[in-house]
Design a protein around this motif. Structure first.
Motif, PDB file in Angstrom:
ATOM      1  N   ASP A 159      17.623 -22.295   8.558  1.00 41.17           N
ATOM      2  CA  ASP A 159      19.003 -21.060   7.537  1.00 41.17           C
ATOM      3  C   ASP A 159      18.867 -21.317   6.560  1.00 41.17           C
ATOM      4  OD1 ASP A 159      21.071 -21.089   9.898  1.00 41.17           O
ATOM      5  OD2 ASP A 159      19.407 -20.320  10.178  1.00 41.17           O
ATOM      6  N   LYS A 160      18.539 -19.799   5.940  1.00 38.98           N
ATOM      7  CA  LYS A 160      19.039 -19.509   4.894  1.00 38.98           C
ATOM      8  C   LYS A 160      20.104 -18.702   4.682  1.00 38.98           C
ATOM      9  CE  LYS A 160      16.047 -17.810   1.554  1.00 38.98           C
ATOM     10  NZ  LYS A 160      14.613 -16.524   0.836  1.00 38.98           N
ATOM     11  N   GLY A 161      21.084 -19.487   3.315  1.00 33.99           N
ATOM     12  CA  GLY A 161      22.367 -18.463   3.465  1.00 33.99           C
ATOM     13  C   GLY A 161      22.431 -18.034   2.114  1.00 33.99           C
ATOM     14  N   SER A 162      22.788 -16.857   1.571  1.00 34.54           N
ATOM     15  CA  SER A 162      22.431 -15.719   1.003  1.00 34.54           C
ATOM     16  C   SER A 162      23.809 -14.598   0.590  1.00 34.54           C
ATOM     17  CB  SER A 162      21.364 -15.133   0.677  1.00 34.54           C
ATOM     18  OG  SER A 162      21.519 -14.136   1.856  1.00 34.54           O
ATOM     19  N   ASN A 163      24.564 -14.490  -0.850  1.00 35.98           N
ATOM     20  CA  ASN A 163      25.885 -13.909  -1.188  1.00 35.98           C
ATOM     21  C   ASN A 163      25.435 -14.217  -2.683  1.00 35.98           C
ATOM     22  OD1 ASN A 163      27.885 -12.624  -0.741  1.00 35.98           O
ATOM     23  ND2 ASN A 163      28.922 -15.042  -1.745  1.00 35.98           N
ATOM     24  N   LYS A 164      25.228 -12.614  -3.337  1.00 35.84           N
ATOM     25  CA  LYS A 164      25.907 -12.654  -4.606  1.00 35.84           C
ATOM     26  C   LYS A 164      23.938 -12.951  -5.437  1.00 35.84           C
ATOM     27  CE  LYS A 164      31.198 -13.665  -5.122  1.00 35.84           C
ATOM     28  NZ  LYS A 164      31.770 -14.046  -5.587  1.00 35.84           N
ATOM     29  N   GLY A 165      23.474 -12.663  -4.859  1.00 36.68           N
ATOM     30  CA  GLY A 165      22.277 -12.416  -5.814  1.00 36.68           C
ATOM     31  C   GLY A 165      21.285 -14.189  -5.243  1.00 36.68           C
ATOM     32  N   PHE A 166      23.074 -15.376  -4.466  1.00 36.80           N
ATOM     33  CA  PHE A 166      22.349 -16.779  -4.681  1.00 36.80           C
ATOM     34  C   PHE A 166      22.115 -16.776  -3.300  1.00 36.80           C
ATOM     35  CE2 PHE A 166      24.406 -18.865  -7.668  1.00 36.80           C
ATOM     36  CZ  PHE A 166      24.913 -17.199  -8.766  1.00 36.80           C
ATOM     37  N   GLU A 167      21.250 -17.505  -3.250  1.00 38.51           N
ATOM     38  CA  GLU A 167      20.641 -18.305  -2.158  1.00 38.51           C
ATOM     39  C   GLU A 167      20.129 -20.231  -2.249  1.00 38.51           C
ATOM     40  OE1 GLU A 167      17.267 -14.329  -0.705  1.00 38.51           O
ATOM     41  OE2 GLU A 167      16.710 -16.753  -1.753  1.00 38.51           O
ATOM     42  N   ALA A 168      20.087 -20.316  -0.596  1.00 40.44           N
ATOM     43  CA  ALA A 168      20.001 -21.794  -0.703  1.00 40.44           C
ATOM     44  C   ALA A 168      19.067 -21.757   1.192  1.00 40.44           C
ATOM     45  CB  ALA A 168      20.965 -22.948  -0.194  1.00 40.44           C
ATOM     46  N   THR A 169      18.065 -22.073   0.803  1.00 41.48           N
ATOM     47  CA  THR A 169      17.451 -22.905   2.012  1.00 41.48           C
ATOM     48  C   THR A 169      18.000 -24.055   2.642  1.00 41.48           C
ATOM     49  OG1 THR A 169      16.300 -20.905   2.337  1.00 41.48           O
ATOM     50  CG2 THR A 169      15.954 -22.788   3.555  1.00 41.48           C
ATOM     51  N   THR A 204      13.668 -31.688   4.013  1.00 44.09           N
ATOM     52  CA  THR A 204      13.850 -33.024   2.856  1.00 44.09           C
ATOM     53  C   THR A 204      14.958 -33.434   2.565  1.00 44.09           C
ATOM     54  OG1 THR A 204      13.749 -30.879   1.671  1.00 44.09           O
ATOM     55  CG2 THR A 204      11.956 -32.154   1.967  1.00 44.09           C
ATOM     56  N   THR A 205      16.016 -33.130   3.526  1.00 44.92           N
ATOM     57  CA  THR A 205      17.347 -32.985   3.072  1.00 44.92           C
ATOM     58  C   THR A 205      18.037 -32.629   2.166  1.00 44.92           C
ATOM     59  OG1 THR A 205      17.417 -35.974   2.452  1.00 44.92           O
ATOM     60  CG2 THR A 205      17.614 -35.132   4.838  1.00 44.92           C
ATOM     61  N   SER A 206      17.326 -31.417   2.051  1.00 46.69           N
ATOM     62  CA  SER A 206      17.997 -30.445   0.801  1.00 46.69           C
ATOM     63  C   SER A 206      18.799 -29.176   1.107  1.00 46.69           C
ATOM     64  CB  SER A 206      16.574 -30.616  -0.472  1.00 46.69           C
ATOM     65  OG  SER A 206      15.778 -29.701   0.175  1.00 46.69           O
ATOM     66  N   PHE A 207      19.678 -29.186   0.518  1.00 45.79           N
ATOM     67  CA  PHE A 207      20.194 -27.815   0.103  1.00 45.79           C
ATOM     68  C   PHE A 207      20.437 -26.956  -1.092  1.00 45.79           C
ATOM     69  CE2 PHE A 207      21.457 -24.129   2.740  1.00 45.79           C
ATOM     70  CZ  PHE A 207      23.209 -23.432   2.083  1.00 45.79           C
ATOM     71  N   HIS A 208      19.160 -26.503  -1.735  1.00 48.12           N
ATOM     72  CA  HIS A 208      18.944 -26.389  -3.478  1.00 48.12           C
ATOM     73  C   HIS A 208      19.471 -24.983  -3.631  1.00 48.12           C
ATOM     74  CE1 HIS A 208      17.259 -29.939  -3.436  1.00 48.12           C
ATOM     75  NE2 HIS A 208      15.572 -29.942  -2.915  1.00 48.12           N
ATOM     76  N   LEU A 209      20.177 -24.789  -4.116  1.00 50.27           N
ATOM     77  CA  LEU A 209      20.849 -23.142  -5.065  1.00 50.27           C
ATOM     78  C   LEU A 209      19.936 -22.457  -5.811  1.00 50.27           C
ATOM     79  CD1 LEU A 209      22.813 -21.435  -4.200  1.00 50.27           C
ATOM     80  CD2 LEU A 209      24.047 -22.361  -6.545  1.00 50.27           C
ATOM     81  N   GLU A 210      19.703 -21.634  -5.658  1.00 51.45           N
ATOM     82  CA  GLU A 210      18.866 -20.536  -6.725  1.00 51.45           C
ATOM     83  C   GLU A 210      19.162 -18.954  -6.342  1.00 51.45           C
ATOM     84  OE1 GLU A 210      14.568 -22.326  -5.196  1.00 51.45           O
ATOM     85  OE2 GLU A 210      15.183 -20.622  -4.414  1.00 51.45           O
ATOM     86  N   LYS A 211      19.050 -18.650  -7.948  1.00 52.49           N
ATOM     87  CA  LYS A 211      19.370 -17.147  -8.752  1.00 52.49           C
ATOM     88  C   LYS A 211      18.019 -16.715  -8.637  1.00 52.49           C
ATOM     89  CE  LYS A 211      22.669 -13.609  -9.638  1.00 52.49           C
ATOM     90  NZ  LYS A 211      24.072 -13.551  -9.677  1.00 52.49           N
ATOM     91  N   GLY A 212      17.156 -16.100  -9.182  1.00 53.27           N
ATOM     92  CA  GLY A 212      16.440 -15.024  -9.808  1.00 53.27           C
ATOM     93  C   GLY A 212      16.633 -14.990 -11.146  1.00 53.27           C
ATOM     94  N   SER A 213      18.093 -13.927 -11.454  1.00 52.30           N
ATOM     95  CA  SER A 213      19.109 -14.108 -12.577  1.00 52.30           C
ATOM     96  C   SER A 213      20.165 -14.157 -12.731  1.00 52.30           C
ATOM     97  CB  SER A 213      17.806 -12.743 -12.836  1.00 52.30           C
ATOM     98  OG  SER A 213      18.909 -11.394 -13.779  1.00 52.30           O
ATOM     99  N   VAL A 214      20.854 -14.804 -13.376  1.00 52.18           N
ATOM    100  CA  VAL A 214      22.335 -15.135 -13.298  1.00 52.18           C
ATOM    101  C   VAL A 214      22.533 -14.192 -14.926  1.00 52.18           C
ATOM    102  CG1 VAL A 214      21.487 -17.698 -12.559  1.00 52.18           C
ATOM    103  CG2 VAL A 214      21.561 -17.058 -15.479  1.00 52.18           C
ATOM    104  N   GLN A 215      24.451 -14.544 -14.331  1.00 48.15           N
ATOM    105  CA  GLN A 215      24.615 -13.217 -15.229  1.00 48.15           C
ATOM    106  C   GLN A 215      25.826 -14.270 -16.240  1.00 48.15           C
ATOM    107  OE1 GLN A 215      23.259 -10.085 -15.635  1.00 48.15           O
ATOM    108  NE2 GLN A 215      21.861 -10.781 -14.120  1.00 48.15           N
ATOM    109  N   VAL A 216      26.596 -13.905 -16.523  1.00 51.69           N
ATOM    110  CA  VAL A 216      27.068 -14.911 -17.936  1.00 51.69           C
ATOM    111  C   VAL A 216      28.834 -15.006 -16.673  1.00 51.69           C
ATOM    112  CG1 VAL A 216      29.123 -14.698 -19.595  1.00 51.69           C
ATOM    113  CG2 VAL A 216      27.453 -13.521 -20.229  1.00 51.69           C
ATOM    114  N   SER A 217      28.599 -14.027 -16.165  1.00 51.62           N
ATOM    115  CA  SER A 217      29.907 -13.720 -15.053  1.00 51.62           C
ATOM    116  C   SER A 217      29.551 -15.041 -14.118  1.00 51.62           C
ATOM    117  CB  SER A 217      30.406 -12.810 -14.361  1.00 51.62           C
ATOM    118  OG  SER A 217      28.897 -11.976 -13.621  1.00 51.62           O
TER     119      SER A 217
END
Lengths: 115, 115
Positions: free
Chosen positions: A55-65, A70-83
């Motif tokens: 499953d891939k969760g996503s919200n506000k440009g963030f994603e995690a699969t 690999t017992t992992s759930f890494h958080l990623e975002k392609g282009s971060v903002q100050v906020s």
């Protein structure tokens, strides 16, 4: 028992940079996985979740699969903002049952994004 | 109210004193959780209330800690004979617990400092 290990911070990035915050877990069975975020002066809030493998969760440009192999759930975002500057927590809960909110949290990763 | 409300937001006390922390959950939420966050660490589960069921107290660190909740309303976390290691942010969360979405709604926490 269950445990969650997060990438240690703090993480400092420039605006529009790519973000990865690593999270690995140890759990029996098939837990659900979450990312919570705490913005300055606010309570923790759910950012995204995944309840089964691949499953891939996503919200506000963030994603995690949810990667069971690999017992992992890494958080990623392609282009971060100050906020996006905040503290990010990875968490898991055991599958099903009535105590679904009995979460096991990682230690949190502080993210600071500069203009 | 619109969100989970906790009081006091800050509490400084002397070692050996008793303290009470209050949580007012979102109206209609049947599940209520207390967590503790010590400096530099992740959130630790303390106790969980679900409706009129017996609470899950498995996370309480010692018999100095207790919590009560009347029905589906306010909860009070009591720490007796406080110790310096009790210094932490105490977070309350509630959820509708409708089939286990895993989304907890957190308050801003009560920061306890034991001198």
């Amino acid at each position: 028992g269950n445990s969650v290990t997060q990438m240690e911070g703090p993480v400092t990035l420039s605006e529009e940079a790519f973000l990865t915050i690593n999270c690995t877990y140890t759990a029996t069975g098939y837990p659900s996985l979450f990312w919570y975020v705490q913005y300055p002066g606010e309570g923790l809030q759910l950012l995204l979740k995944a309840t089964k493998a691949d499953d891939k969760g996503s919200n506000k440009g963030f994603e995690a699969t949810y990667r069971k192999e690999t017992t992992s759930f890494h958080l990623e975002k392609g282009s971060v903002q100050v906020s996006d500057s905040a503290v990010y927590f990875c968490a898991l809960s055991r599958a099903g049952g009535t105590s679904y909110g009995k979460l096991t949290f990682g230690q949190g990763t502080i993210l600071t994004v500069h203009p | 109210g619109a969100g989970v409300s906790q009081s006091p937001s800050n509490k400084v006390t002397e070692k050996g004193k008793d303290v009470e922390l209050r949580c007012d959950p979102i109206s209609g939420h049947t599940a209520l959780y207390w967590y503790r966050q010590r400096l530099g660490q992740g959130l630790e589960f303390l106790i969980y209330f679900q409706g009129n069921s017996a609470p899950d107290k498995s996370g309480l660190p010692s018999d100095r800690f207790s919590a009560e909740r009347t029905g589906e309303s306010v909860s009070t976390l009591t720490i007796q004979r406080t110790q310096q290691e009790d210094s932490a942010v105490y977070l309350c969360a509630s959820s509708a617990n409708t089939g286990g979405t895993g989304e907890l709604f957190f308050g801003e926490g009560s920061r306890l400092t034991v001198l």
